[in-house]
Design a protein around this motif. Sequence first.
Motif, PDB file in Angstrom:
ATOM      1  N   VAL A   3       0.868  -1.177   0.000  1.00 29.61           N
ATOM      2  CA  VAL A   3       0.000   0.000   0.000  1.00 29.61           C
ATOM      3  C   VAL A   3       0.901   1.221   0.000  1.00 29.61           C
ATOM      4  O   VAL A   3       1.824   1.328   0.802  1.00 29.61           O
ATOM      5  CB  VAL A   3      -0.933   0.020   1.224  1.00 29.61           C
ATOM      6  CG1 VAL A   3      -1.734   1.313   1.274  1.00 29.61           C
ATOM      7  CG2 VAL A   3      -1.850  -1.196   1.211  1.00 29.61           C
ATOM      8  N   VAL A  72      -7.722   2.730  -1.983  1.00 29.13           N
ATOM      9  CA  VAL A  72      -8.302   1.819  -0.994  1.00 29.13           C
ATOM     10  C   VAL A  72      -8.690   2.540   0.293  1.00 29.13           C
ATOM     11  O   VAL A  72      -9.405   1.991   1.126  1.00 29.13           O
ATOM     12  CB  VAL A  72      -7.357   0.637  -0.684  1.00 29.13           C
ATOM     13  CG1 VAL A  72      -7.082  -0.163  -1.950  1.00 29.13           C
ATOM     14  CG2 VAL A  72      -6.063   1.096  -0.035  1.00 29.13           C
ATOM     15  N   LEU A 113     -11.503   3.491   4.995  1.00 33.75           N
ATOM     16  CA  LEU A 113     -10.913   2.437   4.166  1.00 33.75           C
ATOM     17  C   LEU A 113     -12.042   1.591   3.593  1.00 33.75           C
ATOM     18  O   LEU A 113     -13.049   1.344   4.272  1.00 33.75           O
ATOM     19  CB  LEU A 113      -9.998   1.541   5.008  1.00 33.75           C
ATOM     20  CG  LEU A 113      -8.753   2.214   5.561  1.00 33.75           C
ATOM     21  CD1 LEU A 113      -8.231   1.471   6.776  1.00 33.75           C
ATOM     22  CD2 LEU A 113      -7.694   2.282   4.477  1.00 33.75           C
ATOM     23  N   TRP A 117      -9.785  -3.771   3.366  1.00 34.36           N
ATOM     24  CA  TRP A 117      -8.529  -3.077   3.659  1.00 34.36           C
ATOM     25  C   TRP A 117      -8.487  -2.625   5.111  1.00 34.36           C
ATOM     26  O   TRP A 117      -7.524  -1.999   5.534  1.00 34.36           O
ATOM     27  CB  TRP A 117      -8.342  -1.891   2.710  1.00 34.36           C
ATOM     28  CG  TRP A 117      -8.140  -2.368   1.313  1.00 34.36           C
ATOM     29  CD1 TRP A 117      -9.096  -2.482   0.333  1.00 34.36           C
ATOM     30  CD2 TRP A 117      -6.929  -2.848   0.747  1.00 34.36           C
ATOM     31  NE1 TRP A 117      -8.539  -2.995  -0.798  1.00 34.36           N
ATOM     32  CE2 TRP A 117      -7.206  -3.229  -0.581  1.00 34.36           C
ATOM     33  CE3 TRP A 117      -5.626  -2.999   1.234  1.00 34.36           C
ATOM     34  CZ2 TRP A 117      -6.232  -3.744  -1.429  1.00 34.36           C
ATOM     35  CZ3 TRP A 117      -4.657  -3.504   0.387  1.00 34.36           C
ATOM     36  CH2 TRP A 117      -4.963  -3.876  -0.919  1.00 34.36           C
ATOM     37  N   ARG A 118      -9.510  -2.951   5.866  1.00 38.09           N
ATOM     38  CA  ARG A 118      -9.566  -2.570   7.277  1.00 38.09           C
ATOM     39  C   ARG A 118      -8.828  -3.594   8.129  1.00 38.09           C
ATOM     40  O   ARG A 118      -8.618  -4.734   7.716  1.00 38.09           O
ATOM     41  CB  ARG A 118     -11.030  -2.454   7.714  1.00 38.09           C
ATOM     42  CG  ARG A 118     -11.762  -1.371   6.931  1.00 38.09           C
ATOM     43  CD  ARG A 118     -13.227  -1.302   7.247  1.00 38.09           C
ATOM     44  NE  ARG A 118     -13.873  -0.403   6.281  1.00 38.09           N
ATOM     45  CZ  ARG A 118     -15.143  -0.435   5.988  1.00 38.09           C
ATOM     46  NH1 ARG A 118     -15.941  -1.299   6.576  1.00 38.09           N
ATOM     47  NH2 ARG A 118     -15.637   0.409   5.106  1.00 38.09           N
ATOM     48  N   GLN A 120      -5.753  -3.797   8.989  1.00 35.02           N
ATOM     49  CA  GLN A 120      -4.442  -4.187   8.463  1.00 35.02           C
ATOM     50  C   GLN A 120      -3.356  -3.180   8.835  1.00 35.02           C
ATOM     51  O   GLN A 120      -2.284  -3.181   8.252  1.00 35.02           O
ATOM     52  CB  GLN A 120      -4.512  -4.329   6.933  1.00 35.02           C
ATOM     53  CG  GLN A 120      -5.436  -5.426   6.474  1.00 35.02           C
ATOM     54  CD  GLN A 120      -5.436  -5.599   4.976  1.00 35.02           C
ATOM     55  OE1 GLN A 120      -4.452  -5.332   4.300  1.00 35.02           O
ATOM     56  NE2 GLN A 120      -6.561  -6.045   4.451  1.00 35.02           N
ATOM     57  N   LEU A 122      -3.517   0.090   8.441  1.00 36.71           N
ATOM     58  CA  LEU A 122      -3.504   1.293   7.610  1.00 36.71           C
ATOM     59  C   LEU A 122      -3.995   2.516   8.378  1.00 36.71           C
ATOM     60  O   LEU A 122      -3.492   3.625   8.166  1.00 36.71           O
ATOM     61  CB  LEU A 122      -4.329   1.079   6.336  1.00 36.71           C
ATOM     62  CG  LEU A 122      -3.841  -0.061   5.431  1.00 36.71           C
ATOM     63  CD1 LEU A 122      -4.779  -0.238   4.240  1.00 36.71           C
ATOM     64  CD2 LEU A 122      -2.416   0.175   4.972  1.00 36.71           C
TER      65      LEU A 122
END
Length: 188
Positions: A3, A72, A113, A117-118, A120, A122
Amino acid sequence: MAVEFRPARRTDARDIARLFQISSEGASDYIWSQLAAPGEALLDVGERRYARDDVDFSWQNCLIAEAEGGVVGMMHSYAMREDPEPTPPTDPVLAPYADMEVLDSLYISSLALHEGWRNQGLGVQFLRHAQTRAEQLGLNGLSLIDYAANTGARRFYERHGFGIVKTCEVVPHPMIRVTGDAHLMYRA
Protein backbone atom coordinates in the motif's frame (compact mmCIF):
# COMPACT_ATOMS: atom_id res chain seq x y z
CA MET A 1 0.00 -6.34 -1.04
CA ALA A 2 1.94 -3.11 -0.90
CA VAL A 3 0.00 0.00 0.00
CA GLU A 4 1.39 3.38 -1.01
CA PHE A 5 0.43 6.58 0.79
CA ARG A 6 0.46 9.66 -1.41
CA PRO A 7 -0.98 13.17 -1.53
CA ALA A 8 -4.33 13.25 -3.28
CA ARG A 9 -4.77 14.55 -6.79
CA ARG A 10 -7.78 16.46 -8.09
CA THR A 11 -8.65 13.35 -10.13
CA ASP A 12 -9.18 11.51 -6.81
CA ALA A 13 -12.16 13.72 -5.92
CA ARG A 14 -14.80 11.05 -6.65
CA ASP A 15 -12.95 8.40 -4.64
CA ILE A 16 -12.55 10.90 -1.79
CA ALA A 17 -16.28 11.65 -1.83
CA ARG A 18 -17.15 7.94 -1.87
CA LEU A 19 -14.89 7.27 1.12
CA PHE A 20 -16.21 10.33 2.93
CA GLN A 21 -19.69 8.82 2.59
CA ILE A 22 -18.43 5.73 4.45
CA SER A 23 -16.93 7.61 7.40
CA SER A 24 -19.61 10.28 7.82
CA GLU A 25 -22.53 7.91 8.52
CA GLY A 26 -24.81 9.90 6.22
CA ALA A 27 -23.76 13.40 7.33
CA SER A 28 -22.00 14.02 4.01
CA ASP A 29 -25.09 12.97 2.08
CA TYR A 30 -27.17 15.35 4.19
CA ILE A 31 -24.80 18.26 3.54
CA TRP A 32 -24.53 17.46 -0.16
CA SER A 33 -28.34 17.22 -0.45
CA GLN A 34 -28.47 20.87 0.65
CA LEU A 35 -26.03 21.83 -2.14
CA ALA A 36 -27.37 19.65 -4.95
CA ALA A 37 -28.98 21.06 -8.05
CA PRO A 38 -32.33 19.48 -8.91
CA GLY A 39 -31.71 15.91 -10.02
CA GLU A 40 -27.97 16.03 -9.23
CA ALA A 41 -26.59 12.83 -7.67
CA LEU A 42 -25.13 13.26 -4.19
CA LEU A 43 -21.84 11.61 -5.15
CA ASP A 44 -21.52 14.14 -7.99
CA VAL A 45 -21.96 16.96 -5.45
CA GLY A 46 -19.28 15.42 -3.23
CA GLU A 47 -16.92 15.02 -6.16
CA ARG A 48 -17.46 18.65 -7.18
CA ARG A 49 -16.87 19.77 -3.60
CA TYR A 50 -13.58 17.89 -3.25
CA ALA A 51 -12.34 18.99 -6.68
CA ARG A 52 -12.11 22.60 -5.42
CA ASP A 53 -8.84 24.33 -4.55
CA ASP A 54 -7.78 26.27 -1.46
CA VAL A 55 -10.73 25.43 0.82
CA ASP A 56 -10.84 23.12 3.83
CA PHE A 57 -12.91 20.47 2.03
CA SER A 58 -10.56 19.99 -0.91
CA TRP A 59 -8.51 17.21 -2.44
CA GLN A 60 -5.51 19.29 -1.32
CA ASN A 61 -6.18 18.24 2.30
CA CYS A 62 -6.37 14.52 1.57
CA LEU A 63 -3.91 11.68 1.85
CA ILE A 64 -4.64 8.62 -0.29
CA ALA A 65 -3.84 4.96 0.35
CA GLU A 66 -3.44 3.21 -2.96
CA ALA A 67 -2.95 -0.49 -3.79
CA GLU A 68 -3.34 -2.58 -6.90
CA GLY A 69 -3.69 0.61 -8.95
CA GLY A 70 -6.74 1.86 -7.05
CA VAL A 71 -7.67 3.99 -4.06
CA VAL A 72 -8.30 1.82 -0.99
CA GLY A 73 -8.55 4.54 1.65
CA MET A 74 -8.13 8.18 2.47
CA MET A 75 -7.72 10.64 5.29
CA HIS A 76 -9.02 14.19 5.02
CA SER A 77 -7.66 16.71 7.54
CA TYR A 78 -7.13 20.43 7.93
CA ALA A 79 -5.87 22.91 10.50
CA MET A 80 -8.58 23.89 12.97
CA ARG A 81 -8.02 27.57 13.60
CA GLU A 82 -10.19 30.25 15.14
CA ASP A 83 -12.58 31.74 12.60
CA PRO A 84 -12.18 35.54 12.72
CA GLU A 85 -15.72 36.01 11.41
CA PRO A 86 -17.79 33.07 12.67
CA THR A 87 -21.32 32.75 11.41
CA PRO A 88 -23.85 31.17 13.74
CA PRO A 89 -25.14 27.82 12.46
CA THR A 90 -28.69 27.89 11.18
CA ASP A 91 -29.06 24.29 10.05
CA PRO A 92 -30.72 22.37 12.91
CA VAL A 93 -29.05 19.05 11.95
CA LEU A 94 -25.54 20.53 11.88
CA ALA A 95 -25.88 23.11 14.69
CA PRO A 96 -24.76 20.76 17.52
CA TYR A 97 -21.35 20.38 15.86
CA ALA A 98 -20.69 24.14 15.74
CA ASP A 99 -18.59 24.21 18.91
CA MET A 100 -17.11 20.72 18.57
CA GLU A 101 -13.63 22.03 17.86
CA VAL A 102 -10.17 21.93 19.39
CA LEU A 103 -8.45 25.05 18.11
CA ASP A 104 -4.88 24.76 16.85
CA SER A 105 -5.28 21.05 16.16
CA LEU A 106 -5.24 19.07 12.93
CA TYR A 107 -8.88 18.10 12.51
CA ILE A 108 -9.34 14.69 10.89
CA SER A 109 -12.74 15.00 9.27
CA SER A 110 -12.55 11.60 7.60
CA LEU A 111 -10.45 8.49 7.80
CA ALA A 112 -11.96 5.70 5.74
CA LEU A 113 -10.91 2.44 4.17
CA HIS A 114 -12.84 0.24 1.80
CA GLU A 115 -13.89 -3.14 3.20
CA GLY A 116 -11.17 -5.68 2.78
CA TRP A 117 -8.53 -3.08 3.66
CA ARG A 118 -9.57 -2.57 7.28
CA ASN A 119 -7.77 -4.07 10.30
CA GLN A 120 -4.44 -4.19 8.46
CA GLY A 121 -2.68 -1.33 10.24
CA LEU A 122 -3.50 1.29 7.61
CA GLY A 123 -5.44 3.45 10.09
CA VAL A 124 -2.34 3.61 12.31
CA GLN A 125 -0.25 4.66 9.32
CA PHE A 126 -2.77 7.40 8.51
CA LEU A 127 -2.51 8.64 12.12
CA ARG A 128 1.29 8.75 11.83
CA HIS A 129 0.98 10.87 8.71
CA ALA A 130 -1.53 13.13 10.52
CA GLN A 131 0.84 13.58 13.47
CA THR A 132 3.69 14.51 11.14
CA ARG A 133 1.47 17.00 9.31
CA ALA A 134 0.28 18.55 12.60
CA GLU A 135 3.89 19.01 13.72
CA GLN A 136 4.85 20.56 10.36
CA LEU A 137 1.97 23.03 10.69
CA GLY A 138 2.89 23.88 14.29
CA LEU A 139 -0.38 22.50 15.67
CA ASN A 140 -0.89 21.15 19.19
CA GLY A 141 -2.42 17.77 18.37
CA LEU A 142 -5.07 15.85 16.47
CA SER A 143 -8.84 16.10 16.80
CA LEU A 144 -11.83 14.38 15.24
CA ILE A 145 -15.51 13.70 15.78
CA ASP A 146 -16.59 10.11 16.32
CA TYR A 147 -20.07 8.69 16.80
CA ALA A 148 -20.73 6.80 20.03
CA ALA A 149 -22.60 4.18 17.99
CA ASN A 150 -19.35 3.36 16.17
CA THR A 151 -17.71 1.56 19.09
CA GLY A 152 -15.00 -0.01 16.94
CA ALA A 153 -13.74 3.37 15.75
CA ARG A 154 -13.86 4.81 19.27
CA ARG A 155 -11.82 1.89 20.65
CA PHE A 156 -9.30 2.36 17.81
CA TYR A 157 -8.87 6.07 18.59
CA GLU A 158 -8.69 5.49 22.34
CA ARG A 159 -5.99 2.83 21.83
CA HIS A 160 -4.00 5.48 19.96
CA GLY A 161 -4.17 8.14 22.66
CA PHE A 162 -7.38 10.02 21.85
CA GLY A 163 -9.78 10.99 24.62
CA ILE A 164 -13.28 12.42 24.58
CA VAL A 165 -13.25 16.14 25.35
CA LYS A 166 -16.81 17.11 24.43
CA THR A 167 -20.09 15.44 23.50
CA CYS A 168 -23.17 16.51 21.59
CA GLU A 169 -26.33 14.70 20.59
CA VAL A 170 -26.86 13.69 16.98
CA VAL A 171 -30.01 15.30 15.61
CA PRO A 172 -32.12 12.52 14.09
CA HIS A 173 -32.62 12.79 10.33
CA PRO A 174 -33.53 10.11 7.77
CA MET A 175 -30.19 10.55 5.97
CA ILE A 176 -28.08 10.22 9.14
CA ARG A 177 -27.38 6.53 9.86
CA VAL A 178 -26.53 6.91 13.56
CA THR A 179 -28.30 8.18 16.65
CA GLY A 180 -27.11 9.01 20.13
CA ASP A 181 -24.00 11.02 20.89
CA ALA A 182 -21.14 12.35 18.84
CA HIS A 183 -17.80 12.72 20.61
CA LEU A 184 -15.11 15.29 20.00
CA MET A 185 -11.86 13.40 20.54
CA TYR A 186 -8.39 14.87 20.97
CA ARG A 187 -4.81 13.67 21.23
CA ALA A 188 -2.00 16.07 22.13
